[in-house]
Write an enzyme that holds these catalytic residues in place. Structure first.
Site, short mmCIF file in Angstrom:
data_model
loop_
_atom_site.label_atom_id
_atom_site.label_comp_id
_atom_site.label_asym_id
_atom_site.label_seq_id
_atom_site.Cartn_x
_atom_site.Cartn_y
_atom_site.Cartn_z
N GLY A 31 0.82 -1.19 0.00
CA GLY A 31 0.00 0.00 0.00
C GLY A 31 0.86 1.24 0.00
N SER A 33 2.94 4.20 1.21
CA SER A 33 3.83 4.39 2.38
C SER A 33 3.99 3.12 3.21
CB SER A 33 3.31 5.55 3.24
OG SER A 33 3.32 6.74 2.50
N SER A 34 3.95 1.98 2.57
CA SER A 34 4.10 0.70 3.28
C SER A 34 5.55 0.29 3.48
CB SER A 34 3.38 -0.41 2.50
OG SER A 34 3.98 -0.58 1.23
N GLY A 35 6.47 0.94 2.77
CA GLY A 35 7.88 0.56 2.82
C GLY A 35 8.31 -0.26 1.62
N LYS A 36 7.47 -0.32 0.59
CA LYS A 36 7.78 -1.17 -0.57
C LYS A 36 9.02 -0.70 -1.34
CE LYS A 36 4.10 1.01 -3.25
NZ LYS A 36 3.80 1.96 -2.19
N THR A 55 9.30 6.43 -12.26
CA THR A 55 8.21 6.79 -13.16
C THR A 55 7.45 8.03 -12.68
OG1 THR A 55 6.65 5.33 -12.02
CG2 THR A 55 7.89 4.40 -13.88
N HIS A 70 12.52 10.06 -1.54
CA HIS A 70 12.94 8.77 -2.13
C HIS A 70 14.40 8.82 -2.56
CE1 HIS A 70 9.49 5.92 -2.76
NE2 HIS A 70 8.90 6.94 -2.16
N ASP A 104 10.22 2.04 -9.96
CA ASP A 104 9.32 2.53 -8.92
C ASP A 104 8.53 3.70 -9.47
OD1 ASP A 104 8.10 2.93 -6.50
OD2 ASP A 104 9.91 3.48 -5.42
#
Length: 192
Positions: A31, A33-36, A55, A70, A104
């Site tokens: 989701g 801000s999940s840390g993906k 992207t 990021h 990303d």
């Protein structure tokens, strides 16, 4: 006689011939801000050279700050490429230059495709083109994407349509991927 490995095969008369190894494809879902993104960077390991293919576009102040945040997460050994739409073209032209590539994110890519006029029924062709281009590299490729199907059904028609398109794309890529990781609150659950 040598035993064939993944990168070599035995041909007639016992000679070795190097064969082309295909990319390892990893889907990292989660989701907002999940840390993906952080998980994808960690899963990339120490392979070098490595590329971070972004992207996202800084179309407003909040998004510009998100992009800067990021960028600060990544170590200096990541080469950053900004590719909002033509991911397949980038992989065909530059994908062979890297051992690890993080893209990303797919959800923003889908949004960017829509903004350029790509219709929902043409998205599948773009995904096919992207997957072919990725598999022609020899890199570890990590695709980051948002899981949009865990919340309430969106009220607006266009939001429901986008959620459905993104869900189908995630399913398609997950089926093709060698690994799938789901990130919740910074914790990784390997699904495949």
């Amino acid at each position: 006689m040598p035993v064939p490995t993944r990168s070599t095969k035995i041909v007639k008369r016992g000679m070795k011939k190097t064969s082309r190894r295909r990319a390892k494809l990893v889907l990292v879902l989660g989701g907002a801000s999940s840390g993906k993104s952080q998980a994808a960077l960690e899963l990339a390991g120490n392979a070098a050279p490595k590329a971070f293919v972004a992207t996202g576009q800084a179309l407003d102040r909040e998004m510009a700050e998100r992009i800067r945040r990021h960028q600060r997460m990544r170590s200096p050994d990541w080469e950053t490429m900004e590719v909002p739409v033509d991911l397949a073209g980038w992989f065909r032209k530059q994908g062979q230059e890297y051992r690890a590539i993080v893209v990303d994110c797919l959800t923003l890519w889908l949004s960017n495709l829509g903004a350029t006029g790509v219709r929902d029924d043409a998205v599948n062709d773009h995904v096919t083109d992207l997957l072919r281009a990725i598999r022609r590299t020899q890199a570890l490729v990590l695709l980051v994407s948002n899981e949009l199907g865990l919340g309430l059904v969106p009220l607006g028609r266009s939001a429901r349509r986008f959620r459905d398109v993104a869900g189908r794309v995630n399913q398609r890529i997950a089926a093709e991927a060698d690994e799938v990781h789901f990130i919740v609150s910074g914790q990784t659950l390997r699904l495949k």
